[in-house]
Design an enzyme around this catalytic site. Structure first.
Site, PDB file in Angstrom:
ATOM      1  N   GLU A   1      66.525  28.019   6.569  1.00  0.00           N
ATOM      2  CA  GLU A   1      66.809  26.594   6.743  1.00  0.00           C
ATOM      3  C   GLU A   1      66.679  26.110   8.193  1.00  0.00           C
ATOM      4  O   GLU A   1      66.039  25.087   8.441  1.00  0.00           O
ATOM      5  CB  GLU A   1      68.198  26.270   6.171  1.00  0.00           C
TER       6      GLU A   1
ATOM      7  N   LYS B   1      75.835  27.624  -5.058  1.00  0.00           N
ATOM      8  CA  LYS B   1      75.154  28.434  -4.045  1.00  0.00           C
ATOM      9  C   LYS B   1      76.096  29.468  -3.417  1.00  0.00           C
ATOM     10  O   LYS B   1      75.663  30.537  -2.995  1.00  0.00           O
ATOM     11  CB  LYS B   1      74.618  27.499  -2.954  1.00  0.00           C
TER      12      LYS B   1
ATOM     13  N   ASP C   1      64.992  22.050  -0.603  1.00  0.00           N
ATOM     14  CA  ASP C   1      66.222  22.448   0.070  1.00  0.00           C
ATOM     15  C   ASP C   1      67.278  22.601  -1.020  1.00  0.00           C
ATOM     16  O   ASP C   1      67.792  21.615  -1.532  1.00  0.00           O
ATOM     17  CB  ASP C   1      66.624  21.376   1.092  1.00  0.00           C
TER      18      ASP C   1
ATOM     19  N   ASP D   1      73.257  24.689  12.081  1.00  0.00           N
ATOM     20  CA  ASP D   1      73.123  24.218  10.700  1.00  0.00           C
ATOM     21  C   ASP D   1      74.417  24.495   9.939  1.00  0.00           C
ATOM     22  O   ASP D   1      74.670  25.625   9.530  1.00  0.00           O
ATOM     23  CB  ASP D   1      71.930  24.943  10.055  1.00  0.00           C
TER      24      ASP D   1
END
Lengths: 622, 177
Positions: free
Chosen positions: A184, A87, A25, A206
């Site tokens: 994800e 990210k 992850d 999420d």
């Protein structure tokens, strides 16, 4: 029943060693690595027992790199060279980053993807992410004590092609074989689905550090079918920190802080956000570089008010995803919460209000994505578990092409099940036109300028014809990683042009090789040794697969000549494996691949035929 | 039975070539096929098999999507019968039909400007109701009367409804912003 007894096509039935595979992850704030051992998915801790690796990378003047907690603790002290939340920059240009002014970095604007100037040189987000992945790879190799077959890396479902490609490049740069990029929320659903044996329609909400995803899934009898995905790839927990930061500036009449003070206050802001999960107020204290003291109390009430519209921004995509799935709120059986930011009470309340039910939080929202990724990695690596399941995912954004007048013509609509391909015919605009420019875009808007530009390429050599006579077929193919390739072909003459969409700034294979060579961690000898080992592993796997296929179907499907030919090439591979020239092994492997294409096709036909025959019998039974 | 790229979509799922179709059987056969050919089942295998798997899985998805949506299924059936639906070329529609379409478009625009989700919901329901009646006509002309030119005419009408649905969807998207 006949249905259950059909063998998988191409899968080796010979018993083999457990292949080491990991799920990663790669988060905005924290990253994790997990693996399946003895049938159980577990997160791998570092030598000090910590599961979460802060996604922070610090560059030193001597070229040294620190990753994780060590880097994080240097954030306030050396903010310019300590990159957090990288990210958010993956596959993004400078204009895409909203709060660029309040970030302490020295950005370099490059076409397509921005870069950052550090004391160790200019670094791309891909290189910085690769450092995080490398650190996790080493952690896994140490814990598992062997060569990794590959990794599943998770990405936000709402990541576009540019962001996905950047992630895959980072993994390659970190020396990882990417088995799959997995969305994800889907990874979270896998972790939940297998643990809780859930059936029905589920929503996965999420909210990570920098991205927001919503996926609507149908879980039934071992099938995970994503019906719709939506989200916002520039909204996350970081934005909540940022609101507190802005509030602090305003409250204390501050402006234009230096990089150190900015980082210090952002760190305090994050701590305050986390405190307010359990408390109704928190004190924020800091001493700025100028000696000015900040000492303020923030109440939960105030925090919730200042972040109200951030929470509201997550609700719109929920509505859109449900509509795309053709469902209403009442049909949703459960809501899974993923990401540390979902711990905020106002987020939980908003989600509960929207879905009219209490969301599920029984798995650790920080770990659930990595756990699911590991389960999928285990299956993709070819380790057969007791449970077999099928995962059907979708592409979250429409893919289109620019037509006359700067308008978008959608070729693949959003939420199409992947892999998918669509073709559409276009024609020339002028008499005698011999070339056509193809502009590939991603997004939902009518105007090309409102969508993300992925690539441009040209089809040349169209025979001169009157306007409208040529037939140019443009084909879009999305693979199981959600990555796009595009080809164009003039139908009457057969002139063809093909590209794998590497977004304009994407790294070419040559660049990646160059980076690998430049990297201090890969001395040339290491690289050769690694390449050799990789080729040997691949050759060994291929031989195993071919042998097992021959044992099963060789006698039925192949003539004697054909079997002899394959045996010769197999022998060549074995010989090459004895040597130390990785290129020679690669060449032999390619030859063996080519020699077995028809055999593979025949086996697949047979297996599919068997499957359907089985099904027909099953249908008769009913 | 050989499963190859020459097979039509009905044959692929072992279904009879007609408009009326058992959605459950389609879905089950789709899942059975995907569980055989999906790239996840081939991730650890050599490149040549992975490539084949990608092609197969893509084809199976295309077939499923085509058969699942009634209008696409009708188009596909007509194509198998070599009947051109003439959706781009034949624009002669009955005047009252066109009038009705225009009224609907105006109503969508009004709901969009008024920002009324309730109005949109009501409109969407009416549009869907009308489209459903056309689908019943389609079944009658394809499966019972085998009157393909008539079926092509209904498909042309349904094309207008597809556009309407797209407009409703984009109006919803706009109201969300």
């Amino acid at each position: 029943m006949a249905l259950l007894q059909i063998s998988e096509p191409g899968l080796s039935t010979a018993p083999h060693q457990h292949r080491l595979a990991i799920g990663i992850d790669l988060g905005t704030t924290n990253s994790l690595v997990a693996t399946v051992r003895n049938g159980i998915s577990a997160v791998l801790n570092d030598s000090e027992g910590r599961a979460l690796l802060p996604s922070v990378v610090r560059y030193h003047a001597d070229g040294g790199v620190q990753v994780g907690d060590a880097a994080q603790s240097a954030q306030s002290e050396d903010p310019v060279n300590t990159i957090v939340s990288v990210k958010r920059f993956m596959g993004r240009g400078l204009k895409d980053v909203a709060d660029v002014m309040s970030l302490p970095y020295r950005f370099v604007d490059e076409p397509g993807m921005l870069k950052l100037r550090t004391v160790a040189g200019v670094k791309s987000p891909v290189e910085i992410s690769a450092e995080i992945l490398k650190s996790l790879r080493e952690r896994a190799e140490q814990a598992l004590g062997g060569e990794l077959v590959g990794a599943v890396i998770t990405v936000p479902a709402y990541f576009d092609d540019a962001q996905r490609q950047a992630t895959k490049d980072a993994a390659r740069l970190a020396g990882l074989n990417v088995l799959r990029l997995l969305n994800e929320p889907t990874a979270a659903a896998i972790a939940y689905g297998l643990d809780n044996a859930a059936e029905g329609i589920y929503a996965v909400y999420d909210l990570g550090g920098g991205t927001f995803d919503i996926s609507i899934l149908r879980l039934s009898r071992g099938v995970f079918e994503v019906l719709a995905a939506n989200g916002d790839s520039a909204l996350g927990g970081d934005d909540f920190d940022h609101r507190i930061y802005c509030w602090l500036l305003e409250k204390n009449g501050l402006s234009a802080l230096g990089a150190q003070d900015t980082r210090l206050l952002l760190t305090r802001a994050r701590a305050a956000k986390e405190e307010l999960t359990d408390r109704s107020e928190t004190r924020i204290a800091a001493v700025l570089g100028s000696g000015e003291v900040i000492d303020t109390v923030l109440t939960r009430q105030d925090f919730q008010e200042m972040t109200q519209n951030l929470v509201a921004r997550t609700i719109q995509p929920l509505r859109r995803a449900l509509r795309d799935a053709g469902l209403t709120v009442d049909e949703v059986k459960g809501v899974v919460m993923v990401g540390g930011a979902t711990r905020m009470p106002q987020v939980q309340r908003a989600v509960a209000d929207f879905f009219k039910q209490t969301p599920l939080t029984n798995l650790d929202p920080d770990k659930v994505v990595a756990l699911g990724a590991a389960i999928q990695a285990n299956v993709l690596a070819g380790n057969r578990g007791g449970d077999e399941w099928l995962l059907l995912d979708v592409c979250p954004l429409s893919l289109g092409i620019e037509t006359m007048g700067g308008l978008t013509e959608k070729i693949i609509p959003r939420n199409s099940t992947i892999p998918t391909a669509r073709a559409q015919d276009f024609t020339t605009f002028k008499d005698g036109q011999t070339a056509m420019s193809i502009h590939v875009v991603q997004g939902e808007r009518e105007l090309v300028s409102d969508c993300r530009s992925l690539a441009r390429f040209e089809l040349r050599g169209i025979p001169p014809m009157v306007a409208g006579a040529a037939r140019i077929r443009v084909t879009y193919q999305i693979d199981a990683d959600g990555l796009l390739s595009v080809s164009a072909r003039e139908q009457t003459s057969g002139v063809e042009s093909h590209i794998v969409v590497k977004p304009s700034y994407g790294l070419s294979d040559a660049e990646i090789t160059q980076m690998l060579q430049d990297s201090t961690q890969y001395a040339r000898d290491d690289m050769l040794a690694r390449a050799l080992r990789e080729q040997q592993v691949e050759a060994g796997q291929l031989l195993e697969a071919v042998q097992s296929a021959l044992d099963q179907d060789g006698a039925d499907l192949l003539g004697e000549d054909e079997r002899a030919r394959i045996a010769t090439v197999m022998h060549r591979v074995r010989e090459a494996m004895q040597g130390s020239d990785h290129q020679a092994i690669k060449k032999a492997v390619t030859q063996l691949n080519e020699a077995t294409v028809q055999f593979a096709q025949a086996r697949m036909d047979r297996n599919v035929a068997r499957a359907l025959t089985g099904h027909r019998i099953a249908d008769l039974d009913r | 039975m050989q499963f190859d790229f020459q097979q039509n979509f009905f044959q692929m799922f072992g279904l009879p070539e007609c408009f009326k179709l058992d959605g459950t059987v389609l879905e089950q056969n789709f899942l059975t096929l995907q569980s055989q050919v999906h790239p996840d089942k081939f991730a650890h295998l050599p490149e040549s098999e992975r490539r084949l798997s990608l092609q197969w899985a893509t084809r199976v998805n295309e077939a499923y999507q085509t058969l699942r949506k009634p209008v696409d299924r009708a188009r596909y059936l007509l194509k198998l019968r070599d009947v051109d639906t003439q959706e781009e070329t034949n624009t002669a529609m009955p005047a009252d039909f066109l009038m009705q379409q225009m009224e609907w478009r105006e109503a969508i625009d009004e709901a969009r400007h008024a920002g009324s989700l309730d109005d949109l919901d009501a409109l969407e329901a009416r549009v869907q109701h009308e489209a459903k009646a056309l689908l019943q006509q389609l079944e009658a002309s394809l499966d019972q009367a085998h009157d393909y030119p008539a079926a092509a005419g209904v498909v042309r009408k349904l094309r207008f409804f597809e556009k309407l649905s797209e407009e409703v969807a984009s109006a919803y998207d706009e109201l969300d912003h």
